[in-house]
Design a protein around this motif. Structure first.
Motif, PDB file in Angstrom:
ATOM      1  N   SER A 229      -0.220   3.979  -8.340  1.00  0.00           N
ATOM      2  CA  SER A 229      -0.375   4.796  -7.136  1.00  0.00           C
ATOM      3  C   SER A 229      -0.743   3.871  -5.979  1.00  0.00           C
ATOM      4  O   SER A 229      -1.765   3.166  -6.029  1.00  0.00           O
ATOM      5  N   ARG A 231      -1.780   4.559  -2.965  1.00  0.00           N
ATOM      6  CA  ARG A 231      -3.038   4.941  -2.320  1.00  0.00           C
ATOM      7  C   ARG A 231      -4.239   4.431  -3.114  1.00  0.00           C
ATOM      8  O   ARG A 231      -5.171   3.844  -2.546  1.00  0.00           O
ATOM      9  N   ASP A 232      -4.245   4.656  -4.438  1.00  0.00           N
ATOM     10  CA  ASP A 232      -5.356   4.173  -5.265  1.00  0.00           C
ATOM     11  C   ASP A 232      -5.456   2.652  -5.217  1.00  0.00           C
ATOM     12  O   ASP A 232      -6.556   2.088  -5.198  1.00  0.00           O
ATOM     13  N   PHE A 233      -4.306   2.015  -5.196  1.00  0.00           N
ATOM     14  CA  PHE A 233      -4.277   0.546  -5.150  1.00  0.00           C
ATOM     15  C   PHE A 233      -4.898   0.048  -3.849  1.00  0.00           C
ATOM     16  O   PHE A 233      -5.735  -0.861  -3.854  1.00  0.00           O
ATOM     17  N   GLU A 235      -7.003   1.654  -1.905  1.00  0.00           N
ATOM     18  CA  GLU A 235      -8.426   1.994  -1.907  1.00  0.00           C
ATOM     19  C   GLU A 235      -9.230   0.946  -2.671  1.00  0.00           C
ATOM     20  O   GLU A 235     -10.340   0.567  -2.278  1.00  0.00           O
ATOM     21  N   GLU A 236      -8.664   0.462  -3.753  1.00  0.00           N
ATOM     22  CA  GLU A 236      -9.330  -0.576  -4.554  1.00  0.00           C
ATOM     23  C   GLU A 236      -9.444  -1.874  -3.765  1.00  0.00           C
ATOM     24  O   GLU A 236     -10.500  -2.528  -3.766  1.00  0.00           O
ATOM     25  N   GLU A 239     -12.118  -1.397  -0.999  1.00  0.00           N
ATOM     26  CA  GLU A 239     -13.489  -1.377  -1.509  1.00  0.00           C
ATOM     27  C   GLU A 239     -13.985  -2.776  -1.836  1.00  0.00           C
ATOM     28  O   GLU A 239     -15.138  -3.114  -1.580  1.00  0.00           O
ATOM     29  N   ASP A 261       0.211  10.942  -1.102  1.00  0.00           N
ATOM     30  CA  ASP A 261      -0.681  10.715  -2.251  1.00  0.00           C
ATOM     31  C   ASP A 261       0.108  10.374  -3.509  1.00  0.00           C
ATOM     32  O   ASP A 261      -0.409   9.716  -4.414  1.00  0.00           O
ATOM     33  N   ASP A 262       1.352  10.838  -3.592  1.00  0.00           N
ATOM     34  CA  ASP A 262       2.150  10.628  -4.812  1.00  0.00           C
ATOM     35  C   ASP A 262       3.091   9.437  -4.707  1.00  0.00           C
ATOM     36  O   ASP A 262       4.086   9.350  -5.413  1.00  0.00           O
ATOM     37  N   ARG A 269       0.178  -4.824 -11.675  1.00  0.00           N
ATOM     38  CA  ARG A 269      -0.974  -4.491 -10.823  1.00  0.00           C
ATOM     39  C   ARG A 269      -1.809  -5.725 -10.496  1.00  0.00           C
ATOM     40  O   ARG A 269      -2.181  -5.954  -9.345  1.00  0.00           O
ATOM     41  N   LYS A 273      -2.269  -7.346  -6.851  1.00  0.00           N
ATOM     42  CA  LYS A 273      -3.622  -7.359  -6.302  1.00  0.00           C
ATOM     43  C   LYS A 273      -3.991  -8.757  -5.836  1.00  0.00           C
ATOM     44  O   LYS A 273      -4.643  -8.934  -4.794  1.00  0.00           O
TER      45      LYS A 273
END
Length: 373
Positions: A229, A231-233, A235-236, A239, A261-262, A269, A273
């Motif tokens: 995802s 968005r989740d990536f 956000e990580e 943070e 969001d989808d 990953r 990252k």
């Protein structure tokens, strides 16, 4: 081959000229035993002297010529020779011809045609040409890699020279004056220890980065693709890096541009990252702004997905846009802002992921990662 044979015929004719004295044609000796000679009258073509019975007087021509002698048994096969004729005038005005000859060496094409049938050569010759060109290109690539390796070693030596010199200098200071500094409670003791630890850490980081770069370029890093995802990536990433201060103590704001969001991508990953971590760190290191703003976002073009990192800094210089992916290019000649290896790793990781990396200026520096569909 023909040039060397022609030279031998020239030398043989000169040698015979030198042996003709007082109109005498007897006792002529050639140092080159495989060369045949025939001396004949120019007008009547009567043979006056010869060391062979197989070769008759041949037509008088200028320069070295090729001639096909028919075999004595009358067969279709013939023998190719190279011959040279020179004229010589006696004191009484009589003209003779000195003819020297040698079996003609076969050209490479003739040798091939005699060994292989023509139908096979139609396939063999293009194949040999292809192999020749392939090996030529291969050696050109090897030469470039060798030059690149020499430059790489020189750059590594340059990068490690500074921390080694700092560590050596402070270690020598502590060796000679460490006890006195401790007794006086001098702050220089702690400063020297801090510098040794800092530069040791820099060396460890440089070596680790070089090892990672080597693994990537030799394809020793395994790519494990998975659905991620976006968005989740993001956000990580936000943070983990938003709390990090800039080099000049400026405030850092990391924001995520609007996206669904989808929004799902399929890639490795950890490697992706690492790309974003290096890119964000690159913005932080080279920022001169007191309010650094970094935006993480996406673009969709056809079947390709582009992830980008944009900052509000000064952007890339013209030289940086051309050389930013070169090893050890940092845009800072003092290298105080980094070793200049980070974007080289980004490019190698992108290659491992089957992606491309592009640098742009758009209200600041922009690093784009274009992922395959």
């Amino acid at each position: 081959m023909r040039d060397s044979q022609s030279k031998r015929l020239e030398d043989a004719s000169t040698e015979i000229f030198a042996q003709i004295k007082n109109d005498s044609l007897s006792d002529i000796q050639l140092s080159q035993k495989d060369i045949d000679y025939v001396i004949y009258a120019r007008t009547s073509r009567r043979v006056l002297s010869s060391n062979t019975a197989k070769i008759p007087p041949l037509p008088f021509v200028r320069g070295v010529q090729r001639y096909s002698l028919k075999n004595e048994n009358g067969g279709k096969e013939s023998t190719d020779i190279l011959y040279l004729c020179r004229s010589y005038v006696f004191s009484d005005g009589k003209v003779i011809c000195i003819q020297v000859s040698i079996p003609a060496e076969k050209e490479i094409s003739q040798v091939l045609f005699s060994i292989f049938p023509r139908s096979l050569l139609k396939v063999l010759i293009p194949l040999l040409l292809f192999l020749f060109l392939s090996f030529s290109l291969y050696f050109i690539v090897l030469e470039k890699k060798y030059d690149s390796q020499k430059e790489f070693i020189a750059n590594v030596s340059h990068e490690l020279k500074t921390p080694v010199a700092v560590i050596s200098g402070h270690a020598d200071l502590l060796r000679r004056h460490g006890k006195k500094l401790l007794e006086k409670d001098d702050g220089r003791f702690d400063e020297s220890l801090a510098m040794i630890l800092k530069e040791s850490g820099n060396m460890t980081k440089i070596v680790g980065t070089l090892l990672e770069l080597t693994r990537l370029e030799n394809r020793l890093t395994k790519v494990q693709k998975e659905d991620i995802s976006v968005r989740d990536f993001f956000e990580e990433i936000k943070e983990e890096l938003s709390a990090r201060p800039a080099e000049n103590g400026a405030d850092i704001l990391i924001e995520i541009a609007p996206l669904p969001d989808d929004y799902i991508i399929k890639t490795d990953r950890n490697l992706l990252k690492q790309v974003f971590s290096i890119a964000v760190e690159n913005s932080i290191k080279h920022s001169n702004s007191q309010n650094l703003k970094i935006t993480l976002g996406t673009e969709k073009s056809g079947r390709k997905t582009t992830l980008f990192i944009r900052d509000n800094g000064e952007g890339f210089s013209k030289e940086a846009l051309k050389r930013a992916f070169d090893r050890f290019y940092s845009g800072d000649k003092s290298h105080k802002k980094g070793s200049g290896i980070g974007l080289s790793i980004v490019k190698s990781i992108a290659r491992a992921l089957g992606a491309k990396v592009r640098l742009e200026n758009d209200g600041g520096a922009v690093i784009k990662v274009i992922l395959p569909s």
